[in-house]
Design a protein around this motif. Structure first.
Motif, mmCIF file in Angstrom:
data_model
loop_
_atom_site.group_PDB
_atom_site.id
_atom_site.type_symbol
_atom_site.label_atom_id
_atom_site.label_comp_id
_atom_site.label_asym_id
_atom_site.label_seq_id
_atom_site.Cartn_x
_atom_site.Cartn_y
_atom_site.Cartn_z
ATOM 1 N N MET A 1 1.163 -1.007 -0.036
ATOM 2 C CA MET A 1 0.238 0.124 -0.016
ATOM 3 C C MET A 1 0.556 1.372 -0.197
ATOM 4 S SD MET A 1 -2.818 1.348 3.153
ATOM 5 C CE MET A 1 -4.077 0.937 2.426
ATOM 6 N N GLU A 2 0.782 2.206 -1.129
ATOM 7 C CA GLU A 2 1.506 3.379 -1.082
ATOM 8 C C GLU A 2 1.076 4.549 -0.056
ATOM 9 O OE1 GLU A 2 1.872 6.652 -4.376
ATOM 10 O OE2 GLU A 2 1.676 4.849 -4.951
ATOM 11 N N ALA A 3 2.228 5.224 0.661
ATOM 12 C CA ALA A 3 1.567 6.149 1.286
ATOM 13 C C ALA A 3 0.474 7.197 0.858
ATOM 14 C CB ALA A 3 2.915 6.166 2.388
ATOM 15 N N THR A 4 -0.080 7.727 0.958
ATOM 16 C CA THR A 4 -0.388 8.905 0.884
ATOM 17 C C THR A 4 -0.943 9.953 1.807
ATOM 18 O OG1 THR A 4 -3.022 8.354 1.613
ATOM 19 C CG2 THR A 4 -2.337 7.548 -0.531
ATOM 20 N N ALA A 85 -2.862 -1.111 14.632
ATOM 21 C CA ALA A 85 -4.058 0.767 13.886
ATOM 22 C C ALA A 85 -2.542 0.971 12.603
ATOM 23 C CB ALA A 85 -4.320 1.764 14.454
ATOM 24 N N LEU A 86 -1.327 1.624 13.155
ATOM 25 C CA LEU A 86 -0.072 0.999 11.555
ATOM 26 C C LEU A 86 0.098 -0.046 11.312
ATOM 27 C CD1 LEU A 86 2.154 2.542 14.506
ATOM 28 C CD2 LEU A 86 1.077 4.009 13.148
ATOM 29 N N GLY A 87 -0.319 -0.632 10.918
ATOM 30 C CA GLY A 87 0.058 -1.727 10.353
ATOM 31 C C GLY A 87 -1.322 -2.192 9.738
ATOM 32 N N TRP A 88 -2.750 -1.201 9.680
ATOM 33 C CA TRP A 88 -3.624 -1.206 9.299
ATOM 34 C C TRP A 88 -3.962 -0.165 7.883
ATOM 35 C CZ3 TRP A 88 -7.544 2.249 8.262
ATOM 36 C CH2 TRP A 88 -8.861 2.081 8.298
ATOM 37 N N LEU A 89 -3.500 0.801 8.541
ATOM 38 C CA LEU A 89 -3.139 2.264 7.528
ATOM 39 C C LEU A 89 -2.188 1.776 6.261
ATOM 40 C CD1 LEU A 89 -3.220 4.829 10.577
ATOM 41 C CD2 LEU A 89 -5.097 4.278 7.760
ATOM 42 N N GLY A 91 -1.133 -1.446 5.615
ATOM 43 C CA GLY A 91 -0.974 -2.782 5.041
ATOM 44 C C GLY A 91 -0.872 -3.979 5.139
ATOM 45 N N ARG A 92 -0.122 -3.700 6.009
ATOM 46 C CA ARG A 92 0.367 -5.097 6.721
ATOM 47 C C ARG A 92 0.040 -5.774 8.071
ATOM 48 N NH1 ARG A 92 6.891 -2.776 8.231
ATOM 49 N NH2 ARG A 92 6.485 -5.214 7.582
ATOM 50 N N ASN A 93 0.272 -6.805 7.673
ATOM 51 C CA ASN A 93 -0.593 -7.495 8.891
ATOM 52 C C ASN A 93 1.053 -7.944 9.883
ATOM 53 O OD1 ASN A 93 -1.976 -8.911 10.697
ATOM 54 N ND2 ASN A 93 -2.648 -10.754 9.509
ATOM 55 N N VAL A 190 10.088 -9.564 12.150
ATOM 56 C CA VAL A 190 9.150 -8.730 10.787
ATOM 57 C C VAL A 190 10.311 -9.531 9.498
ATOM 58 C CG1 VAL A 190 8.881 -6.989 9.535
ATOM 59 C CG2 VAL A 190 8.529 -7.082 12.074
ATOM 60 N N THR A 191 11.415 -9.635 9.373
ATOM 61 C CA THR A 191 11.835 -10.118 8.757
ATOM 62 C C THR A 191 11.713 -11.902 8.266
ATOM 63 O OG1 THR A 191 14.058 -8.827 9.388
ATOM 64 C CG2 THR A 191 14.692 -10.285 7.127
ATOM 65 N N LEU A 192 11.436 -12.137 8.679
ATOM 66 C CA LEU A 192 11.276 -14.157 8.520
ATOM 67 C C LEU A 192 9.713 -14.150 8.374
ATOM 68 C CD1 LEU A 192 12.913 -15.509 12.063
ATOM 69 C CD2 LEU A 192 13.653 -15.748 9.203
ATOM 70 N N GLY A 193 8.865 -13.087 8.983
ATOM 71 C CA GLY A 193 7.664 -13.446 8.718
ATOM 72 C C GLY A 193 6.919 -12.893 7.431
#
Length: 193
Positions: A1-4, A85-89, A91-93, A190-193
């Motif tokens: 997801m691109e940051a707007t 919330a940061l993950g949702w904004l 696009g990361r889980n 994060v790197t492994l996931g």
């Protein structure tokens, strides 16, 4: 997801508000841990602001003694919500492990940063306004228990109290080695996931 710009603004707002609330919760924890005079207006303000946030945790975990664990747990839960919330904004889980590690390291860093700045402020105040001042006494009350173990380790030399320097070194080393090590483990997840 691109940051707007809207996404970036949302990220900033979430981090700013959460950081302010977590700061206030850490202040509550330190004030109770260091037995600050409860009659001070700042203590009243912090208690009024944080009581509603800590109330649900206090129902499960009652406050005993000087350690207000409800403030720490509430701060970690809030930080977990921020990471989600940061993950949702973006696009990361993020996994549960990373959320937990992020919560622990952020709260620990806030607490250690607060101790660091309290010591710095207390040193500056002692140079500018030596002696008792009711307006600045809260800084002495909060830093004295932090500095006490270091004052036993390094007694004053030639009338100079070097304990703040040793305490600052210990705080920063803890942040770099311990908290940084935990954060590095989180980055590995994060790197492994």
């Amino acid at each position: 997801m691109e940051a707007t710009p809207l996404t970036q603004g949302g990220l900033f707002l979430i981090q700013f508000i959460a950081g302010l609330v977590i700061f206030t919760l850490m202040l509550r924890f330190l004030m109770r841990a260091t037995h600050v005079d409860w009659r001070h207006p700042v203590v009243h303000f912090v208690a009024k602001v944080t009581n509603p946030l800590c109330a649900p945790v206090n129902k499960v975990l009652t406050i005993r003694g000087r350690w207000d664990w409800s403030a720490i747990i509430t701060a970690m839960l809030l930080q977990a919500l921020v990471v989600i919330a940061l993950g949702w904004l973006t696009g990361r889980n993020f996994g549960v492990g990373l959320i937990a590690i992020s919560s622990i390291t952020e709260v620990a860093n806030q607490l250690l940063d607060m101790a660091f700045w309290l010591i710095i402020i207390n040193v500056i105040i002692s140079w500018i306004s030596p002696g008792y001042n009711p307006n600045t006494a809260i800084f002495v009350q909060m830093t004295q228990p932090i500095l006490a173990p270091f004052q036993k380790l390094v007694p004053p030399i030639g009338g100079f109290d070097l304990s703040p320097i040793i305490a600052i070194l210990a705080i920063k080393l803890t942040q770099i080695v311990v908290v940084g090590g935990i954060a590095q483990y989180g980055q590995m997840l994060v790197t492994l996931g």
